[in-house]
Design an enzyme around this catalytic site. Structure first.
Site, PDB file in Angstrom:
ATOM      1  N   SER A 283      10.465   6.105  -5.081  1.00 36.81           N
ATOM      2  CA  SER A 283      10.713   5.299  -6.233  1.00 36.81           C
ATOM      3  C   SER A 283      11.916   5.692  -6.949  1.00 36.81           C
ATOM      4  O   SER A 283      12.277   6.934  -6.708  1.00 36.81           O
ATOM      5  CB  SER A 283       9.710   5.701  -7.233  1.00 36.81           C
ATOM      6  OG  SER A 283       9.649   5.115  -8.619  1.00 36.81           O
TER       7      SER A 283
ATOM      8  N   TYR B  74       4.227  11.381 -12.097  1.00 34.10           N
ATOM      9  CA  TYR B  74       4.471  10.429 -11.425  1.00 34.10           C
ATOM     10  C   TYR B  74       5.916  10.610 -10.593  1.00 34.10           C
ATOM     11  O   TYR B  74       6.255  10.540  -9.316  1.00 34.10           O
ATOM     12  CB  TYR B  74       4.477   8.983 -12.012  1.00 34.10           C
ATOM     13  CG  TYR B  74       5.006   7.788 -11.037  1.00 34.10           C
ATOM     14  CD1 TYR B  74       4.131   7.369  -9.998  1.00 34.10           C
ATOM     15  CD2 TYR B  74       6.145   7.352 -10.903  1.00 34.10           C
ATOM     16  CE1 TYR B  74       4.380   6.287  -9.094  1.00 34.10           C
ATOM     17  CE2 TYR B  74       6.546   6.352 -10.167  1.00 34.10           C
ATOM     18  CZ  TYR B  74       5.655   5.881  -9.188  1.00 34.10           C
ATOM     19  OH  TYR B  74       6.028   4.761  -8.320  1.00 34.10           O
TER      20      TYR B  74
END
Length: 237
Positions: free
Chosen positions: A129, A142
């Site tokens: 990501s 995250y």
């Protein structure tokens, strides 16, 4: 025929990769928790073998992997914990994110790469990501999992490169998937993806096929794929 083993294949990027790789001639092992979604994927009429399991179930995962020869491993499964200040994050949400996004990917890779090293061929990909490489509020856990994946991918590459095994980190920006389905309301999600400005899962899948098609001596160690005209999480410029 080359094989590809993809986790998180029931929706989003994983679903798109399963279809695109099957169209490119791979036999695809599509892994996910929803048997219904996997059967729908199989119904596309391509060479896709659905495998319904929870990747955090180590014994079940090892039972499946032990009987397969895997040329391409794509660690794609991931979850987004509820958004919010880290100080308010539930311990159970931290545990789940670490288990799904990080531990399961590392353990699955450990099950697969000894055989790739022995054959002196193979390719391991991780869906990371942009959050791993830039900081944003309300997604600390995250971010930590994806940053750890980025570090692991780099170190794994150093371990496996002498044996001809390639490693690629996929770094998507905003992609229109179900990742935020359980953590954002419908109005906010609509704003995120308004105006067709988000990257689509199929865009990522096509890039993966292109990377895999490169000759053995070339390894795309990381590719970033972002919206041409990004917006904030509220949809504002």
């Amino acid at each position: 025929m080359k094989t590809a083993f993809i986790t998180g294949a029931t929706s989003g990027i994983g679903h798109a990769m399963a279809l695109e790789l099957a169209r490119a001639g791979y036999k695809v092992y599509a892994v996910g928790r929803s048997a219904t979604a996997l059967e729908a994927l199989k119904a596309e009429g391509l060479d896709i073998a659905p495998i319904a399991l929870d990747i955090t179930d180590r014994e079940a995962l090892e039972d499946v992997v032990s009987g397969l020869e895997i040329d391409v491993l794509i660690n794609n499964a991931g979850i987004m914990p509820p958004l919010g200040n880290f100080a308010d994050t539930a311990i159970s949400d931290i545990d789940a994110a670490l288990e799904v996004n990080l531990s399961a990917a590392i353990l699955l890779t450990r099950m697969v790469v000894p055989h790739m090293r022995e054959r002196r061929a193979g390719h391991v990909l991780f869906t990371g990501s942009s959050a791993a490489h830039a900081t944003y509020p309300n997604i600390a856990v995250y971010t930590a999992t994806k940053a750890a994946i980025a570090g692991f991918a780099g170190a794994l590459r150093a371990d496996l490169a002498p044996f001809g095994v390639r490693v690629t980190e996929i770094v998507p920006g905003r992609v229109e998937t179900q990742l935020y389905k359980d953590v954002l309301d419908e109005k906010t999600r609509a704003a995120m993806y308004a105006g067709q400005i988000a990257v689509q899962p199929e865009d990522v899948a096509r890039m993966v096929v292109a990377v895999l098609a490169l000759p053995q001596w070339a390894d795309v160690t990381r590719f970033d794929i972002m919206p041409t005209n990004p917006t904030t999480p509220t949809g504002k410029k």
